[in-house]
Design a protein around this motif. Sequence first.
Motif, PDB file in Angstrom:
ATOM      1  N   PRO A  90       0.824  -1.206   0.000  1.00  0.00           N
ATOM      2  CA  PRO A  90       0.000   0.000   0.000  1.00  0.00           C
ATOM      3  C   PRO A  90       0.862   1.262   0.000  1.00  0.00           C
ATOM      4  O   PRO A  90       1.882   1.333   0.691  1.00  0.00           O
ATOM      5  N   PHE A  92       0.328   5.657  -0.223  1.00  0.00           N
ATOM      6  CA  PHE A  92      -0.559   6.813  -0.271  1.00  0.00           C
ATOM      7  C   PHE A  92       0.261   8.053   0.031  1.00  0.00           C
ATOM      8  O   PHE A  92       0.975   8.115   1.027  1.00  0.00           O
ATOM      9  N   ARG A  93       0.167   9.030  -0.877  1.00  0.00           N
ATOM     10  CA  ARG A  93       0.891  10.297  -0.728  1.00  0.00           C
ATOM     11  C   ARG A  93       2.391  10.067  -0.510  1.00  0.00           C
ATOM     12  O   ARG A  93       3.013  10.628   0.391  1.00  0.00           O
ATOM     13  N   SER A 186      -0.371   8.450  -6.235  1.00  0.00           N
ATOM     14  CA  SER A 186      -0.736   8.097  -4.859  1.00  0.00           C
ATOM     15  C   SER A 186      -1.270   9.289  -4.072  1.00  0.00           C
ATOM     16  O   SER A 186      -1.718   9.129  -2.937  1.00  0.00           O
ATOM     17  N   TYR A 189      -5.095   8.320  -5.110  1.00  0.00           N
ATOM     18  CA  TYR A 189      -5.584   6.979  -4.822  1.00  0.00           C
ATOM     19  C   TYR A 189      -4.732   6.347  -3.729  1.00  0.00           C
ATOM     20  O   TYR A 189      -3.531   6.602  -3.648  1.00  0.00           O
ATOM     21  N   HIS A 190      -5.380   5.496  -2.943  1.00  0.00           N
ATOM     22  CA  HIS A 190      -4.625   4.585  -2.090  1.00  0.00           C
ATOM     23  C   HIS A 190      -4.176   3.425  -2.987  1.00  0.00           C
ATOM     24  O   HIS A 190      -4.940   2.484  -3.239  1.00  0.00           O
ATOM     25  N   ARG A 192      -2.463   0.018  -4.118  1.00  0.00           N
ATOM     26  CA  ARG A 192      -2.433  -1.217  -3.342  1.00  0.00           C
ATOM     27  C   ARG A 192      -1.905  -2.361  -4.197  1.00  0.00           C
ATOM     28  O   ARG A 192      -1.825  -2.246  -5.422  1.00  0.00           O
TER      29      ARG A 192
END
Length: 232
Positions: A90, A92-93, A186, A189-190, A192
């Motif tokens: 995962p 994110f950011r 990212s 969206y997350h 994955r």
Amino acid sequence: MSKVLFPLPDTPVVPVTGEAAGYPVGRIFCVGRNYAAHAAEMGNEVDREAPFYFTKAAANAVLTGAVVPYPPGTENFHYEMELAVAIESPVFRAAPNAALASVFGYCCALDMTRRDLQIRERQKQRPWDLGKDLENGTVLAPLTRSAAWGSPADQRIRLEVNGETRQDAKLSEMIWSVADIISHLSGFYHLRPGDLILTGTPAGVGPVNAGDKLRGEIDGLLPVSFELTDAE
């Protein structure tokens, strides 16, 4: 609720070089106009402020070696040879300097395009879905883990149609690097495991017809191949 009215189509499980287990594909993100020469040949300017994306359904993807009919609704079916990036954790950011830690591996991919429909919809300022997200429209070769291949640099990316070279460039010509793309995407969206990102195509795109055989290569990765038969 455990029962369903009908099963959904399976999504591809991409083989991994030297391993028994495969990589299940969940989502496919594609970067547009990531090579300046390709943008120019299509009559477009490059937006250097940020990358942009479109998506393709994973259920419409096929594995290398597929033999499929010429698609309906088009008279100008194009190949686009690309590097695909598979996410394994995962993210994110992510900052660009940390983004590559989320990469499982890389593979050769074809982003097949109903170019006439893409251009028609673009001129009407409508989404590209009819041109881009088509059955059998993404072709995926086996993945190679990033630890075994490294990261994109000056590797050659090329494509042949019936043995004739049509595309030949280097991954270093990408405007947005893989790290830049993951970092930017990212933020929206997350990301994955199961997410694939196709990183854009170099110059030399063009039409193919029933009977044509395509083969794409990137240095150090397994090739991708695809064959068209007559339309249904």
